[in-house]
Each structure stands twice: as structure tokens, then as C-alpha cells.
Design a protein around this motif. Structure first.
Motif, mmCIF file in Angstrom:
data_model
loop_
_atom_site.group_PDB
_atom_site.id
_atom_site.type_symbol
_atom_site.label_atom_id
_atom_site.label_comp_id
_atom_site.label_asym_id
_atom_site.label_seq_id
_atom_site.Cartn_x
_atom_site.Cartn_y
_atom_site.Cartn_z
ATOM 1 N N ILE A 352 0.844 -1.184 0.000
ATOM 2 C CA ILE A 352 0.000 0.000 0.000
ATOM 3 C C ILE A 352 0.888 1.245 0.000
ATOM 4 O O ILE A 352 1.730 1.430 0.873
ATOM 5 N N GLY A 353 0.682 2.096 -0.992
ATOM 6 C CA GLY A 353 1.524 3.267 -1.180
ATOM 7 C C GLY A 353 2.036 3.264 -2.605
ATOM 8 O O GLY A 353 1.529 2.531 -3.469
ATOM 9 N N TYR A 354 3.036 4.092 -2.876
ATOM 10 C CA TYR A 354 3.632 4.078 -4.210
ATOM 11 C C TYR A 354 5.134 4.194 -4.084
ATOM 12 O O TYR A 354 5.657 4.998 -3.317
ATOM 13 N N ASN A 355 5.826 3.374 -4.853
ATOM 14 C CA ASN A 355 7.278 3.339 -4.864
ATOM 15 C C ASN A 355 7.724 3.187 -6.311
ATOM 16 O O ASN A 355 7.440 2.166 -6.948
ATOM 17 N N GLU A 356 8.379 4.206 -6.846
ATOM 18 C CA GLU A 356 8.726 4.217 -8.266
ATOM 19 C C GLU A 356 9.624 3.045 -8.644
ATOM 20 O O GLU A 356 9.413 2.376 -9.658
ATOM 21 N N ALA A 357 10.636 2.765 -7.808
ATOM 22 C CA ALA A 357 11.550 1.660 -8.118
ATOM 23 C C ALA A 357 10.816 0.327 -8.097
ATOM 24 O O ALA A 357 11.033 -0.535 -8.968
ATOM 25 N N LEU A 358 9.940 0.147 -7.102
ATOM 26 C CA LEU A 358 9.172 -1.094 -7.037
ATOM 27 C C LEU A 358 8.250 -1.220 -8.243
ATOM 28 O O LEU A 358 8.076 -2.312 -8.795
ATOM 29 N N ALA A 359 7.657 -0.102 -8.675
ATOM 30 C CA ALA A 359 6.778 -0.146 -9.845
ATOM 31 C C ALA A 359 7.527 -0.672 -11.067
ATOM 32 O O ALA A 359 7.007 -1.509 -11.815
ATOM 33 N N HIS A 360 8.750 -0.213 -11.278
ATOM 34 C CA HIS A 360 9.535 -0.689 -12.414
ATOM 35 C C HIS A 360 9.779 -2.193 -12.308
ATOM 36 O O HIS A 360 9.692 -2.915 -13.305
ATOM 37 N N LEU A 361 10.080 -2.666 -11.102
ATOM 38 C CA LEU A 361 10.296 -4.103 -10.903
ATOM 39 C C LEU A 361 9.017 -4.889 -11.161
ATOM 40 O O LEU A 361 9.062 -5.986 -11.734
ATOM 41 N N VAL A 362 7.876 -4.332 -10.773
ATOM 42 C CA VAL A 362 6.597 -5.012 -10.994
ATOM 43 C C VAL A 362 6.298 -5.109 -12.488
ATOM 44 O O VAL A 362 5.849 -6.146 -12.978
ATOM 45 N N TYR A 363 6.537 -4.021 -13.231
ATOM 46 C CA TYR A 363 6.320 -4.085 -14.680
ATOM 47 C C TYR A 363 7.201 -5.155 -15.317
ATOM 48 O O TYR A 363 6.760 -5.866 -16.226
ATOM 49 N N ALA A 364 8.433 -5.274 -14.853
ATOM 50 C CA ALA A 364 9.362 -6.229 -15.449
ATOM 51 C C ALA A 364 9.124 -7.653 -14.961
ATOM 52 O O ALA A 364 9.352 -8.612 -15.706
ATOM 53 N N GLY A 365 8.668 -7.803 -13.720
ATOM 54 C CA GLY A 365 8.578 -9.128 -13.121
ATOM 55 C C GLY A 365 7.226 -9.803 -13.219
ATOM 56 O O GLY A 365 7.101 -10.989 -12.906
ATOM 57 N N SER A 366 6.217 -9.075 -13.664
ATOM 58 C CA SER A 366 4.875 -9.658 -13.742
ATOM 59 C C SER A 366 4.658 -10.329 -15.096
ATOM 60 O O SER A 366 5.314 -10.007 -16.093
ATOM 61 N N ASP A 367 3.709 -11.246 -15.112
ATOM 62 C CA ASP A 367 3.298 -11.850 -16.378
ATOM 63 C C ASP A 367 2.135 -11.090 -17.000
ATOM 64 O O ASP A 367 2.067 -10.957 -18.225
ATOM 65 N N PHE A 368 1.231 -10.595 -16.139
ATOM 66 C CA PHE A 368 0.044 -9.889 -16.618
ATOM 67 C C PHE A 368 -0.202 -8.655 -15.760
ATOM 68 O O PHE A 368 0.067 -8.663 -14.561
ATOM 69 N N MET A 369 -0.735 -7.594 -16.392
ATOM 70 C CA MET A 369 -1.035 -6.344 -15.689
ATOM 71 C C MET A 369 -2.542 -6.098 -15.761
ATOM 72 O O MET A 369 -3.110 -5.958 -16.843
ATOM 73 N N LEU A 370 -3.187 -6.049 -14.595
ATOM 74 C CA LEU A 370 -4.631 -5.852 -14.518
ATOM 75 C C LEU A 370 -4.982 -4.373 -14.603
ATOM 76 O O LEU A 370 -4.454 -3.555 -13.851
ATOM 77 N N MET A 371 -5.882 -4.025 -15.516
ATOM 78 C CA MET A 371 -6.365 -2.645 -15.660
ATOM 79 C C MET A 371 -7.876 -2.669 -15.928
ATOM 80 O O MET A 371 -8.335 -2.470 -17.061
ATOM 81 N N PRO A 372 -8.684 -2.888 -14.871
ATOM 82 C CA PRO A 372 -10.140 -3.012 -15.043
ATOM 83 C C PRO A 372 -10.873 -1.673 -14.967
ATOM 84 O O PRO A 372 -11.955 -1.571 -14.386
ATOM 85 N N SER A 373 -10.313 -0.634 -15.536
ATOM 86 C CA SER A 373 -10.780 0.735 -15.334
ATOM 87 C C SER A 373 -12.209 0.961 -15.826
ATOM 88 O O SER A 373 -12.602 0.478 -16.888
ATOM 89 N N ARG A 374 -12.948 1.737 -15.043
ATOM 90 C CA ARG A 374 -14.236 2.245 -15.527
ATOM 91 C C ARG A 374 -14.006 3.423 -16.473
ATOM 92 O O ARG A 374 -14.710 3.587 -17.456
ATOM 93 N N VAL A 375 -13.021 4.258 -16.123
ATOM 94 C CA VAL A 375 -12.654 5.407 -16.944
ATOM 95 C C VAL A 375 -11.135 5.397 -17.097
ATOM 96 O O VAL A 375 -10.420 5.275 -16.116
ATOM 97 N N GLU A 376 -10.654 5.511 -18.321
ATOM 98 C CA GLU A 376 -9.209 5.553 -18.555
ATOM 99 C C GLU A 376 -8.950 6.440 -19.758
ATOM 100 O O GLU A 376 -8.908 5.966 -20.902
ATOM 101 N N PRO A 377 -8.815 7.766 -19.536
ATOM 102 C CA PRO A 377 -8.646 8.689 -20.665
ATOM 103 C C PRO A 377 -7.551 8.263 -21.634
ATOM 104 O O PRO A 377 -7.712 8.357 -22.840
ATOM 105 N N CYS A 378 -6.438 7.806 -21.115
ATOM 106 C CA CYS A 378 -5.396 7.239 -21.973
ATOM 107 C C CYS A 378 -4.884 5.950 -21.353
ATOM 108 O O CYS A 378 -5.019 4.878 -21.902
ATOM 109 N N GLY A 379 -4.310 6.082 -20.166
ATOM 110 C CA GLY A 379 -3.644 4.939 -19.558
ATOM 111 C C GLY A 379 -2.218 4.857 -20.058
ATOM 112 O O GLY A 379 -1.961 4.925 -21.270
ATOM 113 N N LEU A 380 -1.285 4.769 -19.141
ATOM 114 C CA LEU A 380 0.115 4.567 -19.499
ATOM 115 C C LEU A 380 0.619 3.206 -19.028
ATOM 116 O O LEU A 380 1.543 2.649 -19.609
ATOM 117 N N ASN A 381 -0.035 2.680 -17.978
ATOM 118 C CA ASN A 381 0.441 1.412 -17.420
ATOM 119 C C ASN A 381 0.468 0.296 -18.448
ATOM 120 O O ASN A 381 1.374 -0.545 -18.443
#
Length: 473
Positions: A352-381
Motif C-alpha cells: 500500500i503506497g507508491y514506490n517508483e523503483a518497485l513499480a519498475h520491478l513489478v512491470y518487469a517481473g509480472s506476467d500480466f497487468m490488470l487494468m479493469p478501469s471504468r474510466v481511462e482517458p489514456c492509460g500509461l500502465n
């Protein structure tokens, strides 16, 4: 061309969401294209201020009715971000660690807008265009057109870029005296639904309106918290321009925040090393498919769906999948996620919180990224994920619709239509089956990593729009 971007956020100085990423990247690529680009944001109490050198280039005083605030404009001395960065210091209003969420936000951002225009109007040169971002800068086009003190800037074209039209900066007419003097014949321009609506004012007054994806432009014509008819009326001067990502920062081959760097040629070994590191940090099994979520835990992002979706998916695929959440927001959602950790020990975890370095590791280490947005004007994730070889699982909305094509249609991700627990769980089921087919999943990963989401393309679209507006002037 001399350009100004005026915004509440800019990465890496101050970031809450995607607005910061755009304002930190687009000006850099416009500068590379040969233009003189300057960014103005408020000066917050952030680490960036202590780690860099600044020079004072302007001083003034902002009056909001009977309230007076002295301010200074500080220029970052080395252009380390790739463009000229100016910070408006109003200590009484902005000497805070958070960007938003204060009772005096109206006063804060109106004072910022006035100070920014005071600075620009006192410079020796007049800019060719001013690009405002979201409602925090929405009164600037009005003030340039109608306030007497900014007559020098009256002919300068403006653009308002809408990153999220749900937030509009409304306030009552009792605060109209905060705005520098103008002919009251123009008072009606400020009004929308019996109040002053900063975003509506910008849309009315700006020479051009951009949204951060083509699909989001279509969506706000039908749902925009009461501004639907306005967006329909200005469609002639509107354009949806899909955001890009900074491929110099988001580069799996050079990213210093990763456990192991990798390219599309060796992504299997690279992602495996990063996944093992991530799983070791959060007590997860690196041999199982890892589904992650990064972002704000609010209904808009589908955050309220995550606890139930995780619960039912982990029950259905008992000890066969991992789910990890990195984010913060609604306290109830945070608590519900934390309560899942002991129940699904070894298969679920959350930071819980946000950590930029951890975010980079999550993008690299995950197999799938969940984005169940109701509204997403663009989305970068989803763009970051694909860049790092992680397959996005998205609801078809806004920019997610524009950037992710389902693998069933030879695309680069997994898509569903409803913001619902059932749809999320169905997509997780499909993803698990894909994970078990090594050849098929690698094809999807490669398509994602080969997707061009660079800013060079986006930069050119903005410049074309600027030139069109300038020509009309």
C-alpha cells in the motif's frame, strides 16, 4: 516555435498520475524537434527542490480579493529534464508535500495561474502558443483573452489538454473577484451550471482542445460530468491525441531499477530474474503466473473490484496463480486487500503506497497487468507493461481500447468489455490458459514489446495542431 506548458504536475518533480508523465516527456521531445519549450508548475516541498540548483528569474505579488501572496519564479539551472523548467513559489500556498487535496485548492491553483501569466507577460518575448493541462490551469485562456493586465498575450493561441474530464475545478461566483479585472460583459463565459467551472471555461476559450486518446474524446461527448453538450459543441476544434511513453526512461535494456536488464531477444531470462526478485520480496511463487495491479485504488480505476476479483480468482485457481497489488487510495479498498494477505498467504500480497523503483520491478517481473478501469482517458500502465514484456488485461475503454488488442485477434493483450468481477475473473482464466502455452504467450509478449508508443509520433501530432491554430489566428 516558443511553447509554454502550464501544469500542476511534472515528472520527476511532482507526480500524482499520468499528467506528470506527459508533462515530463512531451516538452522534452518537442525540444528535441527544435522548438523552445518551457514548463511552469508550482513549487512544492519535494525532494527535487533539495537536489537541484535554481535561479530566481522573477518576483511578484498575487492578489485574490483581499488576500495577497508574494511569489517568486525559480528556473532550474541545468535543463536536466531536457527543457526549461520554471517553478512558481508561493510558500503560503504550495510549501506542502502533497499536490492536491487541501481545502484551499481553488485559491492555490488560481494564484498559481495568475503568477504564471504575470511571469510570461513580463518576459521580453511573446510565446507562439500556451498549452494548458487540466482544470488547474483552465482559467488561463480566459484571463489571456479578457483580463486587462494580460492584453499583451491576447493574441497568443492556447490549447487545453484534458487528461481527466471528471475533475473540473468548480467554485462559486463569490470568488469571482479572485480573477484579475475584466469587462463584466464576459462574465457569462465563466458560468456553467450556476458556478464557475474551470475546465468548461478552458474548453470555451482555448483555440484547441485535446484529449489524451481518440476514444476518450468520443466518450466525453457522451459522459463528462455535465459537460457533454459543451464537448459536442467544440468538436470542430478538438482532437484526440494518444499519449506516448518516454522510451528512454522506460527501457528494459537500461533501467537501473531492475534486477536484470533484458531486450526482446532475451526477455525470457530477463523477466524470470525480475520475477524471482519480486516474488522473493513478497512471498510469492515465481513458478506461477503473476497478475499485478499498479495504480490508484479508486472506483474510477476499478480498484473497488480488485478485492472480490482477487478472492474469487484465487479460490478458483487455488495455489495456481499469484496476485500482487501496488497502490493506494480508498481506505476501505486498502483494508479489504490487506485482509486477503493472511487468507491467501504465498499467493497474494499488496504494497500500500507508491514506490517508483518497485513499480519498475513489478512491470518487469509480472506476467500480466490488470487494468479493469471504468474510466481511462489514456492509460500509461498498459504501455509500460508491454514495453517490459508484461501482457495487459484491460477493459475496453478510452485509451485502453486504442492501445490494446485482444490476443484472440492476433493482438498484444487480453480485453474484456465490462468493469465487473465476472469479466476480470474470466480474463484471468484466459490468461492462465495462455500462460500454459509457451509459444503462444511469447508471441503475444513480442507483439507488445514491438508496439510503438514513443513520444516522437505524439510530438508531431501536437505540433501539427499548434500550427493549425496559429494559422487560423
Amino acid at each position: 516555435m516558443e511553447l509554454f506548458h502550464i501544469s500542476a504536475e511534472c515528472f520527476p518533480v511532482a507526480k500524482v498520475g499520468g499528467l506528470a508523465d506527459v508533462v515530463g516527456a512531451l516538452p522534452k521531445y518537442q525540444t528535441k524537434a527544435g522548438h523552445e519549450v518551457r514548463v511552469i508548475i508550482p513549487e512544492y516541498d519535494v525532494v527535487f527542490m533539495n537536489e537541484n540548483a535554481f535561479e530566481t528569474v522573477f518576483k511578484g505579488n498575487v492578489s485574490l480579493g483581499n488576500l495577497n501572496f508574494p511569489f517568486s519564479v525559480h528556473k532550474e539551472s541545468t535543463n536536466k529534464l531536457g527543457f526549461e523548467l520554471y517553478l512558481v513559489a508561493i510558500p503560503e500556498l504550495f510549501d506542502r508535500k502533497q499536490v492536491y487535496g487541501f481545502p484551499d485548492d481553488i485559491e492555490r491553483f488560481l494564484a498559481f495561474q495568475i503568477a504564471a501569466l504575470d511571469f510570461i507577460s513580463n518576459r521580453d518575448t511573446i510565446p507562439d502558443i500556451i498549452n494548458c493541462h487540466d482544470h488547474h490551469t483552465g482559467l488561463i485562456p480566459f484571463m489571456m483573452l479578457y483580463c486587462f493586465k494580460y492584453e499583451k498575450l491576447r493574441a497568443v493561441p492556447t490549447v487545453i489538454t484534458i487528461h481527466n474530464g471528471l475533475y473540473q475545478g468548480q467554485f462559486g461566483f463569490e470568488k469571482m473577484n479572485y480573477i484579475p479585472e475584466f469587462d463584466l460583459i464576459h462574465k457569462n463565459v465563466l458560468e456553467w451550471d450556476h458556478c464557475i467551472n474551470s475546465l468548461a471555461v478552458a474548453v470555451k476559450c482555448a483555440g484547441g482542445v485535446t484529449t489524451v486518446s481518440p476514444s476518450y474524446l468520443d466518450e466525453i461527448n457522451g459522459f463528462a460530468n455535465g459537460l457533454e453538450s459543451l464537448f459536442q459543441n467544440v468538436r470542430y476544434k478538438s482532437k484526440g491525441i494518444l499519449n506516448g511513453i518516454d522510451v528512454e526512461i522506460w527501457n528494459s535494456m537500461t533501467d537501473a531499477m531492475l534486477e536484470k536488464n533484458y531486450s526482446i531477444a532475451d526477455f525470457e531470462t530477463g523477466k524470470k530474474a525480475n520475477k524471482e526478485k519480486l516474488c522473493s520480496l513478497f512471498n510469492l511463487d515465481a513458478t506461477k503466473p503473476l497478475f499485478s495491479f499498479i495504480g490508484r485504488l479508486f472506483d474510477e480505476k476499478g480498484g473497488d473490484l480488485l478485492p472480490d476479483a482477487a478472492f474469487f480468482a484465487l479460490k478458483e485457481h487455488a495455489n495456481e496463480i499469484n496476485i500482487f497489488v501496488l497502490g493506494s487510495g480508498n481506505a476501505t479498498i486498502e483494508d479489504r486487500l490487506k485482509n486477503l494477505i493472511p487468507e491467501f498467504k504465498g499467493n497474494f500480497n499488496a504494497s500500500i503506497g507508491y514506490n517508483e523503483a518497485l513499480a519498475h520491478l513489478v512491470y518487469a517481473g509480472s506476467d500480466f497487468m490488470l487494468m479493469p478501469s471504468r474510466v481511462e482517458p489514456c492509460g500509461l500502465n498498459q504501455m509500460y507493461a508491454m514495453r517490459y514484456g508484461t501482457i495487459p488485461i484491460v477493459r475496453r475503454t478510452g485509451g485502453l481500447r486504442d492501445t490494446v488488442i485482444d490476443f484472440g485477434d492476433d493482438g498484444n493483450g487480453i480485453c474484456h468489455d465490462q468493469a465487473s468481477v465476472v469479466d476480470i475473473c474470466y480474463s484471468i482464466r484466459r490468461a492462465k490458459q495462455l500462460f500454459e502455452n509457451k509459444e503462444a504467450i511469447n508471441e503475444v509478449i513480442e507483439r507488445g514489446m514491438n508496439t510503438d508508443n514513443s513520444w516522437e509520433r505524439v510530438c508531431q501530432e501536437y505540433l501539427e495542431m499548434y500550427n493549425t491554430i496559429i494559422d487560423k489566428k
